[in-house]
Design a protein around this motif. Structure first.
Motif, mmCIF file in Angstrom:
data_model
loop_
_atom_site.group_PDB
_atom_site.id
_atom_site.type_symbol
_atom_site.label_atom_id
_atom_site.label_comp_id
_atom_site.label_asym_id
_atom_site.label_seq_id
_atom_site.Cartn_x
_atom_site.Cartn_y
_atom_site.Cartn_z
ATOM 1 N N PRO B 172 0.811 -1.237 0.000
ATOM 2 C CA PRO B 172 0.000 0.000 0.000
ATOM 3 C C PRO B 172 0.841 1.283 0.000
ATOM 4 O O PRO B 172 0.547 2.219 -0.749
ATOM 5 C CB PRO B 172 -0.815 -0.124 1.294
ATOM 6 N N ALA B 173 1.896 1.312 0.823
ATOM 7 C CA ALA B 173 2.719 2.528 0.899
ATOM 8 C C ALA B 173 3.374 2.822 -0.439
ATOM 9 O O ALA B 173 3.484 3.975 -0.867
ATOM 10 C CB ALA B 173 3.776 2.374 1.983
ATOM 11 N N GLN B 174 3.795 1.767 -1.094
ATOM 12 C CA GLN B 174 4.462 1.944 -2.382
ATOM 13 C C GLN B 174 3.456 2.364 -3.457
ATOM 14 O O GLN B 174 3.758 3.191 -4.314
ATOM 15 C CB GLN B 174 5.153 0.635 -2.785
ATOM 16 N N ILE B 175 2.264 1.789 -3.367
ATOM 17 C CA ILE B 175 1.222 2.168 -4.332
ATOM 18 C C ILE B 175 0.911 3.654 -4.186
ATOM 19 O O ILE B 175 0.748 4.384 -5.164
ATOM 20 C CB ILE B 175 -0.058 1.320 -4.111
ATOM 21 N N ALA B 176 0.858 4.093 -2.915
ATOM 22 C CA ALA B 176 0.531 5.511 -2.671
ATOM 23 C C ALA B 176 1.661 6.424 -3.129
ATOM 24 O O ALA B 176 1.426 7.531 -3.608
ATOM 25 C CB ALA B 176 0.245 5.711 -1.185
ATOM 26 N N ALA B 177 2.899 5.956 -2.952
ATOM 27 C CA ALA B 177 4.035 6.846 -3.201
ATOM 28 C C ALA B 177 4.446 6.901 -4.664
ATOM 29 O O ALA B 177 4.920 7.932 -5.135
ATOM 30 C CB ALA B 177 5.225 6.392 -2.357
ATOM 31 N N THR B 178 4.270 5.804 -5.377
ATOM 32 C CA THR B 178 4.826 5.758 -6.735
ATOM 33 C C THR B 178 4.044 6.648 -7.703
ATOM 34 O O THR B 178 2.830 6.834 -7.585
ATOM 35 C CB THR B 178 4.847 4.311 -7.278
#
Lengths: 788, 264
Positions: B172-178
């Motif tokens: 989730p964090a990566q989905i939000a950040a990318t």
């Protein structure tokens, strides 16, 4: 009927001629009151009007979002947000301007895109506007240019970040964003020439960086959007998507805007109170004069009623002198208002570096003044004239004067005690016999001088409070850094000769949220163990080192609706902290908050950094100050004494007005005493004739009149300090609510300055009444056979 | 995935030979990426670069130089990049700390404001200092947080045979950040070096292409000599030429610290 009307009018004219001095006196008081009201309000309007004119003409931004410097490519598009008419991103950065003589000044650099979106435009007073083709040709703020003799074509060096720019002054101008002389945010005191503002094409920086670095977006909004805090929030949220937002500010948070608002607002607190007291004085004297005049005419009026003249016609004839009062008051008010307007507006503008205002009488204030004048005249005449309507011919023809001779036992004892002092006993007896007149006169003198004293107390207390704010602090020199420095870079300051202690200061913007309200504040870190600062605490205690708490300025606390102990959310860029309000203090700088230094470092994510230092450095020499100023990254070096001097200078325009008001008050007192003396003496003219007949010299009779008026004047002057203190306390409580805590502080100067001139002029007030007695030849007086 | 950090490669071929051959036998995307990651990363590395910003028409906007320091410690990898020129950019730096957390910690230091700013997750897709790189492009494969899938094998323009692997954010964090819908790695079969990376924007359109022009052996690692990232939408290019490269040298940890980032 025509004849009877003209008879009444002729009679009213004759009476008015006889009363001309007294009528003029009332007119003068009213005229001055109205003139002051219209003049001061017009001046405040003119100053605000100047601000508004520049805001409109140069399209002052309605809002600004400040963020951590970033590539322009990362700034989102704000156009789609409802209410946004135009926007542009720009770079605002601190720098140092090096003048040809080598002197260095802190500088605000505004690097803007060209062609610009037409927000915060610069009005070029000399030279030519910015040209994108000449990135190193810049515009310079007119206040700085005039203070240091910088002209178009001069070459200057700008240091900003790691770069040095060789600039040419292309123009000199003014922008609505820096309308007044730039103020140090730490002290909220504009000082002309202390800081430069440079406007440059953004290419000046971008060409060197290889990309466009920006840290601010300014917006022009529709009027509805500008008034809607949700729009500002929407702008901030849009920016937060890709940028590190530091502040989202409405126009009202612009430092210059806040200064004008607060400073003029503080002064305008005084205006209504000043006017009310002037009017009260005028009403007292006017009521007294007209009442006595009507009483003196009772028999004549009764006779006219008996002859069949209608009451309303008689009343209409009595209005003639009132019309004269109103007309004369208006004539006096006009030059007074113009003089006050010009003096106040120009002095203020010059002091704070505001462009010269367009001087014009404010029509609303003028209209209020005229209506107020009419209302005052009507109020002072209403009761005495109503008695004409109630008068029956029989009662009027009888001498309706009441006897003042029924003395209380204290009066008898007092007069008995003074029986061997004839020069005293007679005036005292007169005062006692007409006690209500004496009381009114004394009250009027006490009020008039009391008002004057209250101005001095209030302004003195105001200045004292500001100065005390600084003097209670134990630092003597404040050093502001252009950019944050690290603790390990402070060595060079510790080595400064004479430095006893250094306190690190870190300031930065955060947002406070509570009760659904948002307030941008600048949070300042202090050493919780032994700070050199001393905020004036109203409630609570300063947070200690371990406290996750904050001290709020009382207006900030009010805006958020919080009290000591309440939780608030602190937002710093994308970080959120729950903190507690530990104290509420009163301060000069709006929207400043205090918290322990390490806590602030955590909130701002600036470990080991500081934005300024406070030095305990007693009596710093000019050489020491120069040494400090030469250090790398030093933006400003401010000795406390200089700040205090500037505060005093800034308030000098208020003091000037106070001197004028004091002079008015003294004139008013003399007029009151002349009016009172002339009436009471007139009432007792027969008695003075008797004294003269039995051998009292004119000089002795004059002395009796003089002593009577001195008694009233001195008594009024004696009561004036108490009245002044009471009025000042009220004024200062209003001011404290509007700005910062100011407690009444009374000095001898405040009392003596208006009182001594009054006491000196007191004998002059006896001259007209004395003349009215002794100028009548004794033979003529005897022929009147109305004596003894 | 731009190798400002140890853009190591198969000098470690010997080291990575086993997984490499295993990968050949069974081209599982995750295994290939894992091998590639291992093949590239030394213990320490110092590299000097020349960066050239090219306009759409090929003209030079600016030439910069910078140095990167890489240090692999216990449970974390740190890469610090510092600009040396031009003077206005000197001291500008970036510190990336990969500590096995859902979000890489990225710190930017700008002399313009003398602040070390943590680059928040949502800002990692931002363009970096006028280059065509975003902060996210400096991250490594971030294996635990992406789902990898082999989509084929292709030969790149330089004639290198590559596995083509799609990487899509999974955590989730990566989905939000990318800032990307997906990345496509072209991993050279010989060197295990990602010689081409295609970045697809959220609208699934190709946005940028990173290309390694030439590789050379540095000790037991492969390192690029020249590489570039091209913004397909604007036509702008940021080109990198490696001026020097030192691998597995004694490197004090302070070179990858916040204190060094701000110029100590």
């Amino acid at each position: 009927m025509q004849t009877s009307r003209s008879t009444l009018l002729t009679r009213a004219r004759r009476d008015a001629r006889a009363l001309r001095l007294r009528l003029l006196g009332i007119a003068a008081i009213l005229g001055m009151a109205v003139g002051m009201y219209v003049g001061v309000n017009s001046a405040i309007q003119a100053l605000h009007g100047t601000q508004d004119t520049y805001y409109r003409a140069l399209r002052m931004a309605d809002a600004e979002v400040r963020f951590v410097p970033d590539d322009l490519a990362n700034v989102p598009d704000f156009s789609g947000i409802p209410g946004v008419q135009a926007w542009e991103a720009r770079l605002t950065a601190p720098g140092q301007l090096v003048l040809p003589d080598g002197e260095i000044f802190p500088t605000a650099v505004v690097a803007q895109p060209l062609p610009a979106a037409g927000i915060n435009e610069v009005e070029v007073n000399e030279g030519t506007p910015l040209d994108p083709a000449q990135p190193d040709a810049v515009l310079l703020d007119r206040n700085f240019a005039s203070s240091h003799g910088v002209a178009v074509g001069d070459r200057l060096t700008l240091r900003m970040g790691n770069a040095e720019y060789a600039l040419t002054v292309r123009g000199i101008g003014v922008s609505p964003e820096y309308l007044i002389a730039p103020a140090s945010p730490s002290f909220f005191v504009p000082v002309k020439g202390s800081m430069a503002v440079v406007w440059a094409p953004i290419r000046m920086v971008a060409d060197r960086l290889g990309f466009t670095l920006v840290n601010s977006a300014v917006f022009r909004l529709t009027p509805e959007a500008a008034a809607d805090p949700q729009v500002l929030q929407a702008l901030s949220q849009r920016a937060e998507g890709t940028l590190g937002v530091q502040e989202a500010l409405p126009r009202s948070e612009n430092l210059g805007h806040m200064f004008l608002d607060v400073d003029l607002g503080a002064f305008s607190v005084f205006v209504p109170a000043v006017i009310v007291v002037f009017l009260l004085t005028a009403l007292t004297v006017g009521f007294f004069l007209i009442y006595r005049w009507v009483q003196a005419q009772r028999q004549t009026l009764g006779l006219l009623l008996a002859l069949g003249y209608g009451r309303w016609r008689l009343l209409a004839a009595q209005l003639y002198p009132l019309a004269l009062i109103a007309g004369a008051a208006l004539l006096i008010a006009i030059p007074v208002s113009v003089a006050v307007l010009a003096d106040f507006a120009l002095t203020f503008a010059n002091t704070v570096g505001l462009p010269s205002p367009r001087l014009a009488i404010d029509p609303t204030a003028a209209l209020h003044g005229v209506f107020g004048l009419m209302a005052a005249v009507a109020a002072m005449a209403a009761w005495p004239l109503a008695s004409v309507l109630r008068l029956s011919p029989a009662a009027a023809i009888r001498n309706g004067a009441s006897s003042d001779r029924d003395g209380a036992r204290w009066r008898t004892r007092l007069l008995h005690g003074l029986r061997h002092r004839p020069l005293v006993v007679y005036p005292v007896r007169n005062v006692i016999r007409t006690l209500h007149i004496g009381a009114m006169t004394t009250a009027a003198v006490a009020l008039a001088i009391g008002v004057s004293i209250s101005y001095f107390i209030a302004i003195g207390s105001f200045n004292t409070a500001i100065v005390k704010n600084f003097e209670d602090d134990r630092w003597s020199v404040s050093v502001d850094f252009l950019l944050p420095v690290w603790q390990d870079e402070l060595g060079r300051f510790r080595d400064t000769p004479g430095v006893r202690r250094i306190e690190e200061v870190l300031q930065g913007p955060v947002r406070l949220e509570a009760n659904g309200r948002v307030q941008p504040v600048t949070v300042t870190g202090y050493d919780p163990d032994n700070t050199l600062r001393r905020p004036t605490l109203l409630r609570g205690t300063l947070p200690g080192g371990g406290d996750n708490a904050i001290a709020l300025e009382h207006k900030t606390a009010r805006a958020l609706g919080v009290e000591v102990g309440a939780p608030v959310r602190l937002v710093s860029e994308d970080r959120r902290f729950e903190v507690r309000v530990a104290a509420i203090y009163s301060g000069v700088v709006p929207n400043l908050a205090y918290a322990p230094l390490e806590r602030v470092r955590g909130w701002l994510d600036m470990p080991e950094q500081l934005t300024g230092i406070l030095l305990d450095l007693p009596d710093p020499s000019a050489e020491t100050l120069r040494h400090l100023k030469r250090q790398p990254l030093v933006g400003g070096v401010t000795p406390k004494s200089l700040t205090v001097d500037q505060v005093k200078k800034t308030s000098s325009e208020e003091v000037e007005i106070i001197y004028v008001a004091a002079a008015f008050s003294i004139i008013v007192c003399v007029i009151i005493l002349i009016a009172s003396g002339t009436f009471t003496v007139g009432e007792r003219r027969e008695q003075y004739t008797t004294l003269r007949t039995i051998g009292f010299a004119d000089r002795t009779v004059g002395t009796l009149v003089l002593i009577e008026l001195l008694l009233l004047g001195v008594l009024g002057a004696a009561l004036a300090p108490a009245v002044g203190y009471a009025i000042a306390s009220y004024l200062l409580s209003t001011l404290s609510a509007a700005w910062f805590q100011v407690d009444p502080h009374v000095g001898w100067f405040d009392i003596l300055l208006p009182t001594i001139p009054l006491l000196t002029l007191l004998p002059l007030s006896a001259l007209p009444p004395i003349r009215s007695v002794v100028r009548v030849p004794l033979v003529t007086a005897l022929k009147q056979r109305n004596y003894g | 995935m731009i190798r400002f950090r140890p853009l190591a490669l198969a000098a470690g071929l010997a080291l990575s030979a086993l997984p490499f051959h295993l990968a050949v036998a069974a081209p599982d995307a995750t295994a290939i990426v894992k091998d590639s990651d291992a093949a590239m990363k030394p213990q320490t590395e110092k590299t000097s670069y020349r960066m050239t910003l090219l306009n759409t028409d090929g003209s030079v906007e600016q030439v910069r130089t910078f140095t990167t320091y890489y240090h692999r410690g216990k449970g974390e990898e740190r890469t610090l990049q510092k600009f040396l020129s031009p003077p206005v950019l000197a001291e500008t730096g970036l510190l990336i700390v990969e500590a096995g957390q859902p979000e890489t910690e990225t710190w930017l230091y700008l002399p313009t404001n003398r602040r070390i700013r943590r680059v928040a997750g949502q800002d990692k897709s931002n363009r970096y200092m006028g280059t065509e790189f975003s902060y996210e492009d400096f991250e490594d494969y971030r294996m635990p947080y992406y789902r990898f899938q082999t989509v084929g094998e292709k030969r790149d323009q330089k004639g290198r045979d590559c596995w083509v692997i799609d990487a899509v954010a999974a955590a989730p964090a990566q989905i939000a950040a990318t800032g990307y819908a997906r990345k496509q790695y072209w991993i050279d079969k010989k060197s295990l070096y990602p010689v081409r990376v295609e970045y697809y924007a959220k609208d699934q359109q190709l946005e940028k292409v990173f290309t390694v022009h030439t590789l050379r052996a540095v000790g037991r690692y492969w390192r690029p000599e020249s590489e570039e990232i091209r913004n397909v939408r604007t036509g702008k290019v940021t080109k990198l030429d490696i001026l020097s490269n030192e691998i597995d040298i004694p490197l004090d940890e302070r070179y990858v610290s916040q204190r060094y980032l701000r110029g100590d």
